[in-house]
Scaffold this motif. Sequence first.
Motif, PDB file in Angstrom:
ATOM      1  N   LEU A 256       0.564  -0.838  -0.054  1.00  0.00           N
ATOM      2  CA  LEU A 256      -0.321  -0.576  -0.344  1.00  0.00           C
ATOM      3  C   LEU A 256       0.613   1.095   0.181  1.00  0.00           C
ATOM      4  N   ALA A 257       2.096   1.110   0.334  1.00  0.00           N
ATOM      5  CA  ALA A 257       3.087   2.433   0.496  1.00  0.00           C
ATOM      6  C   ALA A 257       3.257   2.782  -0.833  1.00  0.00           C
ATOM      7  N   PRO A 258       3.090   4.223  -1.156  1.00  0.00           N
ATOM      8  CA  PRO A 258       3.313   5.222  -2.701  1.00  0.00           C
ATOM      9  C   PRO A 258       4.649   4.648  -3.277  1.00  0.00           C
ATOM     10  N   GLU A 259       5.937   4.064  -2.468  1.00  0.00           N
ATOM     11  CA  GLU A 259       7.043   4.336  -2.622  1.00  0.00           C
ATOM     12  C   GLU A 259       7.618   3.480  -1.554  1.00  0.00           C
ATOM     13  N   ARG A 260       8.839   3.041  -2.447  1.00  0.00           N
ATOM     14  CA  ARG A 260       9.859   1.965  -1.583  1.00  0.00           C
ATOM     15  C   ARG A 260      10.102   2.800  -0.550  1.00  0.00           C
ATOM     16  N   TYR A 261      10.907   4.092  -0.352  1.00  0.00           N
ATOM     17  CA  TYR A 261      10.891   4.125   0.537  1.00  0.00           C
ATOM     18  C   TYR A 261      10.615   5.927   1.205  1.00  0.00           C
ATOM     19  N   CYS A 262      10.804   5.998   2.784  1.00  0.00           N
ATOM     20  CA  CYS A 262      10.031   7.200   2.964  1.00  0.00           C
ATOM     21  C   CYS A 262      11.050   7.879   3.965  1.00  0.00           C
ATOM     22  N   TYR A 263      11.083   9.690   3.894  1.00  0.00           N
ATOM     23  CA  TYR A 263      11.710   9.786   4.885  1.00  0.00           C
ATOM     24  C   TYR A 263      11.657  10.505   6.186  1.00  0.00           C
ATOM     25  N   LYS A 264      11.560  10.627   7.034  1.00  0.00           N
ATOM     26  CA  LYS A 264      11.669  10.319   8.676  1.00  0.00           C
ATOM     27  C   LYS A 264      12.307  11.876   8.927  1.00  0.00           C
ATOM     28  N   ILE A 265      11.664  12.715   8.586  1.00  0.00           N
ATOM     29  CA  ILE A 265      12.559  13.871   9.175  1.00  0.00           C
ATOM     30  C   ILE A 265      12.069  14.933   9.988  1.00  0.00           C
ATOM     31  N   THR A 266      12.967  15.215  11.878  1.00  0.00           N
ATOM     32  CA  THR A 266      12.959  15.989  12.690  1.00  0.00           C
ATOM     33  C   THR A 266      13.797  17.098  11.852  1.00  0.00           C
ATOM     34  N   PHE A 267      13.409  18.030  12.609  1.00  0.00           N
ATOM     35  CA  PHE A 267      14.434  19.515  12.685  1.00  0.00           C
ATOM     36  C   PHE A 267      13.940  20.694  13.467  1.00  0.00           C
ATOM     37  N   ASP A 268      14.566  21.529  14.461  1.00  0.00           N
ATOM     38  CA  ASP A 268      14.663  22.529  14.948  1.00  0.00           C
ATOM     39  C   ASP A 268      14.501  23.817  13.538  1.00  0.00           C
TER      40      ASP A 268
ATOM     41  N   LYS B 251      10.051  23.320  17.191  1.00  0.00           N
ATOM     42  CA  LYS B 251      10.037  21.501  16.224  1.00  0.00           C
ATOM     43  C   LYS B 251       8.865  21.159  15.616  1.00  0.00           C
ATOM     44  N   HIS B 252       9.464  20.400  14.575  1.00  0.00           N
ATOM     45  CA  HIS B 252       8.756  19.791  13.680  1.00  0.00           C
ATOM     46  C   HIS B 252       9.246  18.120  13.000  1.00  0.00           C
ATOM     47  N   LYS B 253       8.079  17.033  12.749  1.00  0.00           N
ATOM     48  CA  LYS B 253       8.479  15.854  12.612  1.00  0.00           C
ATOM     49  C   LYS B 253       7.478  15.789  11.187  1.00  0.00           C
ATOM     50  N   LEU B 254       8.104  15.756  10.142  1.00  0.00           N
ATOM     51  CA  LEU B 254       8.085  14.996   8.941  1.00  0.00           C
ATOM     52  C   LEU B 254       7.621  14.156   8.455  1.00  0.00           C
ATOM     53  N   GLY B 255       7.334  13.170   7.739  1.00  0.00           N
ATOM     54  CA  GLY B 255       7.286  11.936   6.634  1.00  0.00           C
ATOM     55  C   GLY B 255       7.190  12.255   5.510  1.00  0.00           C
ATOM     56  N   PHE B 256       8.520  12.243   4.600  1.00  0.00           N
ATOM     57  CA  PHE B 256       8.536  12.743   3.387  1.00  0.00           C
ATOM     58  C   PHE B 256       8.547  11.522   2.020  1.00  0.00           C
TER      59      PHE B 256
END
Length: 76
Positions: free
Chosen positions: A44-56, A61-66
């Motif tokens: 069901l995943a649209p792509e093989r790799y997802c990147y969990k990126i966190t930063f200030d 603080k921001h937390k994103l799935g990319f």
Amino acid sequence: MHMENSKLNRKQAIEALSREYGIDLFKCANGIRVKVIDHEENALAPERYCYKITFDLFGAKHKLGFWPNTVGYQSY
């Protein structure tokens, strides 16, 4: 299954998110962390790799799935 795409390295993932997010994260953000999630077994995943990126950024603080090729970024 899902479309085949190559895994980005840390710098490439941050550059791609910077373009999508509209801010140069290398210049503006602090404490950038990147975690690669492999979804090879998830049909069901649209792509093989997802990147969990966190930063200030600007004191918050921001937390994103990319997903660089399909979805873009999502806050979590």
